[in-house]
Design an enzyme around this catalytic site. Structure first.
Site, PDB file in Angstrom:
ATOM      1  N   LYS A  15     -30.559 -39.265  -1.532  1.00 18.39           N
ATOM      2  CA  LYS A  15     -29.903 -39.488  -0.461  1.00 18.39           C
ATOM      3  C   LYS A  15     -29.494 -39.376   0.136  1.00 18.39           C
ATOM      4  O   LYS A  15     -29.231 -40.276   1.051  1.00 18.39           O
ATOM      5  CB  LYS A  15     -29.996 -37.042  -0.362  1.00 18.39           C
ATOM      6  CG  LYS A  15     -29.717 -36.454  -1.866  1.00 18.39           C
ATOM      7  CD  LYS A  15     -29.478 -34.851  -1.367  1.00 18.39           C
ATOM      8  CE  LYS A  15     -30.906 -34.812  -1.286  1.00 18.39           C
ATOM      9  NZ  LYS A  15     -31.595 -34.551  -2.111  1.00 18.39           N
ATOM     10  N   ARG A  64     -28.040 -26.311   1.325  1.00 15.46           N
ATOM     11  CA  ARG A  64     -29.012 -25.859  -0.355  1.00 15.46           C
ATOM     12  C   ARG A  64     -28.434 -24.100  -0.849  1.00 15.46           C
ATOM     13  O   ARG A  64     -29.386 -24.643  -2.121  1.00 15.46           O
ATOM     14  CB  ARG A  64     -29.931 -26.447  -0.276  1.00 15.46           C
ATOM     15  CG  ARG A  64     -30.859 -27.404   0.095  1.00 15.46           C
ATOM     16  CD  ARG A  64     -32.200 -27.351  -0.027  1.00 15.46           C
ATOM     17  NE  ARG A  64     -32.743 -28.887  -0.657  1.00 15.46           N
ATOM     18  CZ  ARG A  64     -33.381 -29.780   0.252  1.00 15.46           C
ATOM     19  NH1 ARG A  64     -33.007 -30.061   1.998  1.00 15.46           N
ATOM     20  NH2 ARG A  64     -34.200 -30.658  -0.794  1.00 15.46           N
ATOM     21  N   ARG A 118     -43.231 -42.270  -4.648  1.00 16.73           N
ATOM     22  CA  ARG A 118     -42.499 -41.676  -2.653  1.00 16.73           C
ATOM     23  C   ARG A 118     -43.733 -41.469  -2.242  1.00 16.73           C
ATOM     24  O   ARG A 118     -44.356 -41.843  -1.232  1.00 16.73           O
ATOM     25  CB  ARG A 118     -41.902 -41.297  -3.121  1.00 16.73           C
ATOM     26  CG  ARG A 118     -40.925 -40.976  -1.507  1.00 16.73           C
ATOM     27  CD  ARG A 118     -39.487 -40.418  -1.114  1.00 16.73           C
ATOM     28  NE  ARG A 118     -39.774 -38.637  -1.545  1.00 16.73           N
ATOM     29  CZ  ARG A 118     -38.375 -38.373  -1.803  1.00 16.73           C
ATOM     30  NH1 ARG A 118     -37.605 -39.186  -0.950  1.00 16.73           N
ATOM     31  NH2 ARG A 118     -38.800 -36.804  -1.760  1.00 16.73           N
ATOM     32  N   ARG A 156     -46.589 -37.852   1.947  1.00 17.37           N
ATOM     33  CA  ARG A 156     -45.741 -36.821   1.998  1.00 17.37           C
ATOM     34  C   ARG A 156     -46.191 -35.983   1.169  1.00 17.37           C
ATOM     35  O   ARG A 156     -46.298 -36.344  -0.422  1.00 17.37           O
ATOM     36  CB  ARG A 156     -44.177 -36.659   1.387  1.00 17.37           C
ATOM     37  CG  ARG A 156     -43.495 -37.103   2.611  1.00 17.37           C
ATOM     38  CD  ARG A 156     -41.709 -36.597   1.603  1.00 17.37           C
ATOM     39  NE  ARG A 156     -41.517 -35.069   1.209  1.00 17.37           N
ATOM     40  CZ  ARG A 156     -40.055 -36.106   1.001  1.00 17.37           C
ATOM     41  NH1 ARG A 156     -39.400 -36.351   1.213  1.00 17.37           N
ATOM     42  NH2 ARG A 156     -39.023 -34.211   1.147  1.00 17.37           N
ATOM     43  N   ARG A 192     -39.958 -27.333  -6.743  1.00 14.29           N
ATOM     44  CA  ARG A 192     -38.656 -27.508  -6.499  1.00 14.29           C
ATOM     45  C   ARG A 192     -37.793 -27.841  -7.292  1.00 14.29           C
ATOM     46  O   ARG A 192     -35.553 -28.240  -6.724  1.00 14.29           O
ATOM     47  CB  ARG A 192     -38.585 -29.212  -5.009  1.00 14.29           C
ATOM     48  CG  ARG A 192     -39.556 -29.512  -3.532  1.00 14.29           C
ATOM     49  CD  ARG A 192     -40.465 -30.523  -3.811  1.00 14.29           C
ATOM     50  NE  ARG A 192     -39.447 -31.459  -2.957  1.00 14.29           N
ATOM     51  CZ  ARG A 192     -40.379 -32.798  -2.895  1.00 14.29           C
ATOM     52  NH1 ARG A 192     -41.195 -33.338  -3.308  1.00 14.29           N
ATOM     53  NH2 ARG A 192     -39.429 -33.627  -2.187  1.00 14.29           N
TER      54      ARG A 192
HETATM   55  P1  AMP Z   1     -35.790 -32.799   1.730  1.00  9.30           P
HETATM   56  O1  AMP Z   1     -36.392 -33.827   2.466  1.00  9.30           O
HETATM   57  O2  AMP Z   1     -34.477 -32.536   1.606  1.00  9.30           O
HETATM   58  O3  AMP Z   1     -36.813 -32.958   0.222  1.00  9.30           O
HETATM   59  O4  AMP Z   1     -36.925 -31.460   1.988  1.00  9.30           O
HETATM   60  C1  AMP Z   1     -38.146 -31.598   1.875  1.00  9.30           C
HETATM   61  C2  AMP Z   1     -38.080 -29.864   2.092  1.00  9.30           C
HETATM   62  O5  AMP Z   1     -37.788 -29.070   3.144  1.00  9.30           O
HETATM   63  C3  AMP Z   1     -37.208 -29.037   1.129  1.00  9.30           C
HETATM   64  O6  AMP Z   1     -38.613 -28.442  -0.171  1.00  9.30           O
HETATM   65  C4  AMP Z   1     -37.269 -27.290   1.627  1.00  9.30           C
HETATM   66  O7  AMP Z   1     -38.900 -26.931   2.163  1.00  9.30           O
HETATM   67  C5  AMP Z   1     -37.168 -27.366   3.074  1.00  9.30           C
HETATM   68  N1  AMP Z   1     -35.662 -28.178   3.730  1.00  9.30           N
HETATM   69  C6  AMP Z   1     -35.355 -28.547   3.460  1.00  9.30           C
HETATM   70  N2  AMP Z   1     -33.423 -28.882   3.842  1.00  9.30           N
HETATM   71  C7  AMP Z   1     -33.707 -27.226   3.868  1.00  9.30           C
HETATM   72  C8  AMP Z   1     -32.378 -26.410   3.357  1.00  9.30           C
HETATM   73  N3  AMP Z   1     -30.838 -27.462   3.746  1.00  9.30           N
HETATM   74  N4  AMP Z   1     -32.315 -24.865   3.520  1.00  9.30           N
HETATM   75  C9  AMP Z   1     -33.998 -24.402   3.453  1.00  9.30           C
HETATM   76  N5  AMP Z   1     -35.043 -25.620   3.111  1.00  9.30           N
HETATM   77  C10 AMP Z   1     -34.757 -26.619   3.050  1.00  9.30           C
END
Ligand code: AMP
Length: 204
Positions: free
Chosen positions: A27, A102, A141, A147, A159
């Site tokens: 994404k 989400r 990654r 990360r 996740r």
């Molecule tokens: P991402 O970079 O999108 O993979 O997000 C990394 C982490 O950020 C996720 O595993 C959640 O802990 C938190 N996070 C990101 N976006 C959201 C969201 N819309 N709702 C809740 N937690 C989020």
């Protein structure tokens, strides 16, 4: 009358996209290409949280404990943050939401929030990738970026569980609005971008 035409024009002109998919589906990478091609503002909730963690803000400290485990950050915190990000760009041509919504509550509030600004979601594009490929991508990654949530298989699986329990139901939410499109998220990066452009260009 003139105002009405103007409002309709804004509705038509703005493109508000959701890039949807499991962690590691690409994404963030694709959002950057789409942002440049259609001149949109890219909002990645994960990136905003990571920025706040690096700056040790109150939001960052709160989000950190959830993110490190691979849990979703609570809705009230995430929604407030997302609204603040949108409000930073009042003159945008449109937005790409990456990693948001989400949960059903996030999706409903996003619709209400956009409507209150005379906006709406144009379409949701899901990047489909098999979980085994995603695990490989995420572990790589994690090594490259450091990360924490990408480095440990159990966190990655958590996740996926969060996605399967709380996020995947949004497929039906957007299907019921005729706004859901799915593409194959495997192959070369530019090949995947072309698939996304095709969906956008054929449906705006
Ligand atoms: P991402 O970079 O999108 O993979 O997000 C990394 C982490 O950020 C996720 O595993 C959640 O802990 C938190 N996070 C990101 N976006 C959201 C969201 N819309 N709702 C809740 N937690 C989020």
């Amino acid at each position: 009358m003139i105002l009405g035409i103007f409002v309709i024009y804004i509705f038509i002109k703005m493109i508000n996209l959701i890039l949807f998919g499991k962690p590691g589906s690409g994404k963030g990478t694709q959002a950057e290409f789409v942002k440049n091609k259609y001149d949109l503002i890219h909002i990645s909730t994960g990136d905003v949280f990571r920025y706040n963690i690096s700056k040790k803000t109150d939001l960052g400290l709160l989000a950190k404990s959830y993110m490190e485990k691979g849990d979703l950050v609570p809705d009230n915190v995430t929604i407030k943050m997302l609204e603040a990000e949108v409000n930073k760009s009042p003159n945008a041509n449109g937005f790409i939401f990456d990693g948001f919504p989400r949960t059903t509550l996030q999706a409903e509030i996003l619709d209400e929030f956009l409507l209150s600004n005379e906006l709406s979601i144009t379409m949701t594009i899901a990047l489909e990738v098999d979980e085994n490929i995603l695990i490989e991508r995420l572990i790589k990654r994690g090594k490259d970026s450091g990360r924490v949530d990408d480095q440990d298989r159990s966190k990655i699986e958590n996740r996926f569980d969060e996605y399967n329990k709380k996020t995947s139901i949004l497929i039906n939410y957007y299907k019921s609005q005729n706004k859901f499109f799915q593409i194959d998220g495997t192959g070369g990066i530019s090949e995947i971008s072309e698939r996304i452009y095709n969906v956008i260009d054929s449906n705006i």
